[in-house]
Design an enzyme around this catalytic site. Structure first.
Site: not given
Length: 194
Positions: A16, A21, A115
């Site tokens: 990631y 993000h 989120n």
């Protein structure tokens, strides 16, 4: 209120690290590098942390090692331990509603479907009144493509713009401590990487 905690939101793990993000963590990494304050893992705060001094103020840096939707666990743990109030926290996160090359400061507001922000608001006792650094990543144009988009890597041309905006945001964060939020906001909000 002086900022006492600066957080960069991310998902953990190498797979990631380069995804959109994780733009918040890129900002913390740059800030830590500029201020020669290497991050180290601190399990009791569920993240990588460092301590910096800006204009005589002690400030903690934090990149949670939880998944994005559990970011509040790390932020809540550190805020509670150091008795840091929500309005003394700056959270850097990726922002779909701003184009690459743009970053903006903001105080309070909703989570906009993010989120990480949603969990932080919840863990701060449903208090959304913390500062945010919104790092523009652009929007895929279709809400059904958002998850794949934020978990994807930006093309080189967009990455360059995002990196330039993060660099300016780091400079403006230091300016915030020197000359105040109004001056820092004015400078950051007129910046657009080309």
């Amino acid at each position: 209120m002086a900022i006492k905690l600066i957080v960069g939101l991310a998902n953990p793990g190498a797979e990631y690290a380069a995804t959109r993000h994780n733009a918040g963590a890129w900002y913390i990494d740059l800030l830590a590098e500029r201020l020669r304050a290497p991050l180290r893992e601190e399990p009791k705060f569920f993240g990588y942390t460092s301590r910096i001094t800006l204009e005589g103020e002690d400030v903690r840096l934090l990149v949670p090692t939880t998944f994005m939707n559990l970011s509040g666990k790390a932020v809540g743990a550190m805020a509670s331990f150091y008795r840091i109030q929500p309005d003394e926290i700056l959270v850097a996160h990726d922002e779909l509603d701003l184009p690459p090359g743009v970053a903006k400061f903001k105080l309070g507001g909703g989570h906009g479907g993010h989120n990480g922000l949603k969990d932080i608001i919840s863990k701060l006792g449903n208090n959304p009144n913390f500062h945010r650094l919104r790092v523009g990543i652009g929007h895929p144009g279709d809400k059904n493509k958002v998850v794949g988009f934020v978990l994807g890597k930006p093309p080189v041309s967009e990455q360059k713009l995002i990196d330039e905006a993060i660099d300016e945001a780091a400079r403006c964060t230091e300016l915030w401590f020197k000359e105040g939020l109004a001056k820092a906001t004015s400078r950051l909000h007129t910046f657009k990487a080309q």
